[in-house]
Design a protein around this motif. Structure first.
Motif, PDB file in Angstrom:
ATOM      1  N   UNK A 158       0.854  -1.187   0.000  1.00 36.38           N
ATOM      2  CA  UNK A 158       0.000   0.000   0.000  1.00 36.38           C
ATOM      3  C   UNK A 158       0.892   1.239   0.000  1.00 36.38           C
ATOM      4  N   UNK A 159       0.636   2.145  -0.930  1.00 37.38           N
ATOM      5  CA  UNK A 159       1.479   3.338  -1.066  1.00 37.38           C
ATOM      6  C   UNK A 159       0.651   4.565  -0.711  1.00 37.38           C
ATOM      7  N   UNK A 160       1.248   5.426   0.171  1.00 39.08           N
ATOM      8  CA  UNK A 160       0.604   6.686   0.535  1.00 39.08           C
ATOM      9  C   UNK A 160      -0.246   6.572   1.780  1.00 39.08           C
ATOM     10  N   UNK A 161      -0.491   7.738   2.430  1.00 33.37           N
ATOM     11  CA  UNK A 161      -1.325   7.781   3.624  1.00 33.37           C
ATOM     12  C   UNK A 161      -0.607   7.227   4.837  1.00 33.37           C
ATOM     13  N   UNK A 162      -1.404   6.911   5.864  1.00 28.35           N
ATOM     14  CA  UNK A 162      -0.847   6.402   7.108  1.00 28.35           C
ATOM     15  C   UNK A 162      -1.274   4.972   7.370  1.00 28.35           C
ATOM     16  N   UNK A 163      -1.081   4.573   8.625  1.00 28.20           N
ATOM     17  CA  UNK A 163      -1.401   3.193   8.984  1.00 28.20           C
ATOM     18  C   UNK A 163      -2.880   2.879   8.774  1.00 28.20           C
ATOM     19  N   UNK A 164      -3.758   3.829   9.141  1.00 28.53           N
ATOM     20  CA  UNK A 164      -5.193   3.568   8.994  1.00 28.53           C
ATOM     21  C   UNK A 164      -5.568   3.350   7.531  1.00 28.53           C
ATOM     22  N   UNK A 165      -4.981   4.147   6.645  1.00 22.09           N
ATOM     23  CA  UNK A 165      -5.262   3.969   5.220  1.00 22.09           C
ATOM     24  C   UNK A 165      -4.770   2.602   4.743  1.00 22.09           C
ATOM     25  N   UNK A 166      -3.568   2.220   5.193  1.00 21.98           N
ATOM     26  CA  UNK A 166      -3.024   0.921   4.791  1.00 21.98           C
ATOM     27  C   UNK A 166      -3.882  -0.216   5.333  1.00 21.98           C
ATOM     28  N   UNK A 167      -4.349  -0.082   6.586  1.00 21.03           N
ATOM     29  CA  UNK A 167      -5.190  -1.123   7.171  1.00 21.03           C
ATOM     30  C   UNK A 167      -6.466  -1.293   6.352  1.00 21.03           C
ATOM     31  N   UNK A 168      -7.098  -0.169   5.968  1.00 19.19           N
ATOM     32  CA  UNK A 168      -8.298  -0.261   5.130  1.00 19.19           C
ATOM     33  C   UNK A 168      -7.975  -0.953   3.803  1.00 19.19           C
ATOM     34  N   UNK A 169      -6.820  -0.604   3.221  1.00 16.61           N
ATOM     35  CA  UNK A 169      -6.446  -1.191   1.948  1.00 16.61           C
ATOM     36  C   UNK A 169      -6.296  -2.698   2.024  1.00 16.61           C
ATOM     37  N   UNK A 170      -5.828  -3.201   3.171  1.00 13.69           N
ATOM     38  CA  UNK A 170      -5.648  -4.646   3.329  1.00 13.69           C
ATOM     39  C   UNK A 170      -6.914  -5.339   3.839  1.00 13.69           C
ATOM     40  N   UNK A 171      -7.996  -4.604   4.003  1.00 14.12           N
ATOM     41  CA  UNK A 171      -9.256  -5.220   4.421  1.00 14.12           C
ATOM     42  C   UNK A 171      -9.555  -5.095   5.883  1.00 14.12           C
TER      43      UNK A 171
END
Length: 748
Positions: A158-171
């Motif tokens: 996941x590229x960009x944003x913070x941890x919360x954005x990455x967590x959403x990206x991974x489901x």
């Protein structure tokens, strides 16, 4: 955690171990619903305050996943911190340990708390250079991309944003941070759906300096034990008991077929319920001694957790409800059990349980943080890592592949190494366990069943399952029952049954009624690296029952083929065949073929022969092994030739008198008797004898006693006079003979 050798034995392997501390294991699913978060927090708080867990009625035969059961808690412990909205991003929580992080993610997602298992490898790190190279042609990169790591595996980044954005990206729909309030060294976990269940993934930040962005990789994962979310049934699990308090892991490696693979072990002091808490939960749920699942509280310094615990005293049922077909269980006061499970995406793994007796007398199976597995894509030997090879099946009725008997030098290890290609291997070994077979009980069982040969099951004190034993002196039949192609015999009352992957020791004893009984001692050995894969151990010839090569195998097989061309009617699936250099080689010695002037002698006997007239003898290659064979009369065969066809036997007990000592002691006179696997081997009447050095006992098929020069001293049933030496060591193990006189010849 601590590192272990590839053989799984602490400090005994000579390869470094690639291990990190932590739990380990299997499939995982998850659907995290935001609306359930607050509700779950209220439920947990209520349960903690009142000590109530959901309690169904007593399930006598549970077929579903672990069921929660009530457990009163007089003094509630610290409440588990659950993810909650913090005004920005996803709901989040901060906890002290990874065990709490997994529990918080499970509860917030509507899943039961459960042991979390981690596979052996966390995969390769995706570095910033690899990510930047993959995004070189992407303008304003953002979102999820696939990047190939250094091992050639595609990983999602996941590229960009913070941890919360990455967590959403991974489901994920929540994050849990492990660490103190300073935030230094925090590790962030989220959860994602996986095959109808859930798994926890760790979000690792990768700073992309050239792009001025952060990327996030979910490389490290942990999965809940599959028995928490699945229903297991089917046939009872196989149970293998290991006497004593030692960790049965080495036995598990052998029984699960992992001895052909590199293995790993991970140690972790995971929080576990106490035996008293198991009793409290069982009493509140009214399940008695089980069998049943309980959700039992786990007290830690920073939170109250919960784990499913199986209560029941049947190891086979315990294996089945945990999804395992194999349970290897210690029988001492401190009982450790290993179970094997095949896990999708992970492969063959195992986890250890502490089997405890609670103060209330219940048997509880407490999950530990100790796990194990195989490295790479290795397939366990013939079992899938889930069950041992059969030990009590009948021998194949129409088997034409011979069992090969390795004899001739006094070391079974050397025989096996040469025959199976283990010469340059590093070997792993396990010691025998303290096995005490009640020999009088063997007689009782054999008499009750009317069985004088074959497999029996005998109850052993302290064991919960009967032990398989083999009755008789026919090691070929034992090998066919055990489905192994090689037996090594070296003059001791033991035999090693082997294939190309491992060897197991069997020991002979004689019952009070004179029956010969064999039992597996538990000792084993197998190649553990440093050499090429061993060749197929199947003998390179077919069509008879057993094969014994007293010379190098190439010329042994060539000579047998020549003899079979001469007299094909002499061979068949019920005969035992041997070949060696009888004319130029001492009895009981394996001599290599050294030239064209060395004829090779082949002997052929029926499966159960009783008379020398049933023996057929062929001699091949009087000048060279040219395919020419001649048959000679068995009655005229010299002792060395008879030695090729003799039945295996223990070496004769030898006199303790020094060489040259005068024969001036007492004397005894009596009838010579003998048996191939009796510790006495040859004796007079009922008196055990220590024989002068140089004498050889052969069974062709009955006992014959030969002098060092090959002359016949006596046969079974002949009368002998034994003269002792005053210099012999006194003892209770029999008569110490200095001289043997045969009244038939009146000569020593």
């Amino acid at each position: 955690g601590r590192e272990m050798g590839d053989d799984g034995l602490d400090g005994r392997g000579d390869r470094p171990f690639v291990v990190e501390a932590g739990p380990a294991r299997a499939p995982g699913p998850s659907r995290i619903q935001r609306v359930a978060i607050g509700l779950a927090a209220l439920v947990l708080a209520g349960l903690t305050a009142w000590g109530l867990l959901v309690a169904p009625g007593p399930p006598p035969v549970p077929t579903g996943p672990p069921v929660a059961a009530a457990s009163p808690t007089p003094t509630p412990g610290p409440t588990l911190a659950l993810p909650h909205p913090d005004g920005e991003g996803l709901p989040s929580a901060r906890v002290a340990t990874e065990a709490e992080a997994f529990a918080a993610l499970a509860v917030s997602g509507g899943w039961p708390q459960c042991p979390m298992w981690r596979p052996f490898s966390d995969g390769a790190v995706v570095d910033a250079a690899a990510v930047e190279a993959a995004l070189r042609d992407v303008s304003s990169p953002a979102g999820m991309y696939t990047v190939r790591d250094s091992l050639g595996t595609d990983q999602r980044v996941w590229v960009g944003g913070g941890e919360d954005d990455a967590a959403r990206g991974f489901g994920g729909s929540a994050v849990v941070r492990v660490g103190d309030l300073t935030g230094v060294g925090d590790v962030t976990w989220t959860s994602m759906p996986a095959s109808g269940s859930w798994e926890a993934v760790r979000l690792d930040r990768v700073h992309l300096q050239d792009l001025g962005l952060d990327a996030w990789v979910a490389r490290v994962r942990a999965v809940p034990a599959p028995y928490c979310n699945a229903s297991f049934g089917g046939p009872p699990a196989t149970v293998v008991e290991v006497p004593g308090d030692a960790d049965p892991y080495p036995r598990f490696v052998s029984e699960a077929g992992w001895f052909v693979c590199r293995t790993w072990q991970r140690f972790d002091d995971a929080p576990a319920p106490t035996a008293a808490d198991v009793d409290a939960a069982a009493d509140h749920a009214g399940i008695g001694d089980g069998p049943a699942w309980l959700a039992v509280p786990v007290h830690t310094a920073t939170a109250e957790l919960s784990l499913p615990v199986w209560v029941g005293d049947d190891p086979s049922r315990a294996g089945t409800v945990h999804g395992s077909r194999l349970v290897v269980l210690g029988t001492g006061t401190s009982r450790r059990a290993w179970m094997a499970v095949g896990i999708e995406g992970v492969g063959a793994m195992a986890v250890a349980f502490d089997v405890v007796t609670t103060p209330g007398g219940r048997t509880a199976w407490l999950p530990t943080g100790t796990a194990a597995g195989v490295v790479g894509r290795c397939e366990p030997a013939g079992t899938g890592g889930e069950a041992p090879s059969p030990s009590l099946g009948p021998a194949p009725a129409a088997a034409t592949l011979p069992v090969e008997l390795l004899r001739g030098i006094p070391n079974a290890s050397a025989l096996l190494a040469q025959r199976l290609g283990w010469t340059d291997c590093r070997m792993a070994t396990i010691e025998p366990y303290p096995l005490e077979i009640p020999l009088a009980d063997v007689d009782a069982v054999a008499t009750e069943l009317g069985v004088e040969s074959g497999m029996l099951r005998v109850s052993v004190p302290g064991a919960t399952q009967p032990v398989p034993v083999f009755l008789g002196t026919d090691l070929v039949e034992l090998a066919r029952i055990e489905q192994v192609p090689v037996v090594a015999i070296d003059g001791r009352p033991v035999a090693w049954l082997a294939d190309e992957t491992r060897a197991r020791e069997w020991r002979a004893s004689v019952t009070p009624a004179g029956r010969t009984v064999w039992a597996a001692t538990g000792a084993g050995a197998w190649p553990d690296g440093g050499c090429a894969p061993p060749p197929d151990a199947t003998p390179g010839i077919t069509g008879f029952r057993s094969l014994t090569c007293w010379t190098d195998r190439a010329h042994c097989l060539e000579a047998i083929a020549a003899a079979r061309r001469l007299a094909p009617e002499a061979f068949g699936p019920g005969v035992d065949v041997a070949a060696g250099l009888a004319s130029t080689c001492p009895m009981g010695v394996s001599c290599p073929w050294s030239g064209p002037d060395d004829p090779v002698t082949v002997t052929v006997t029926p499966e159960a022969w009783h008379d020398l007239g049933e023996l057929r003898v062929f001699t091949t290659g009087l000048r060279r092994l040219s395919g020419v064979a001649l048959e000679t009369a068995a009655e005229a065969a010299p002792p060395a030739t008879l030695g090729l066809a003799s039945r295996p036997a223990i070496a004769l007990p030898e006199s303790t008198a020094p060489a040259g000592a005068a024969c001036d002691g007492a004397s005894i006179r009596g009838t010579l008797r003998g048996s191939p696997w009796d510790p006495r081997v040859a004796w007079v009447d009922e008196v055990p004898v220590r024989w002068p050095a140089g004498l050889t006992a052969m069974f062709v098929p009955d006992l014959r006693l030969y002098a060092a020069d090959g002359s016949l001293v006596a046969g079974a049933g002949n009368e002998l006079l034994l003269v002792g030496s005053a210099a012999g060591a006194p003892g209770t193990d029999g008569f110490d003979a200095c001289q043997v006189v045969s009244p038939r010849t009146a000569e020593p």
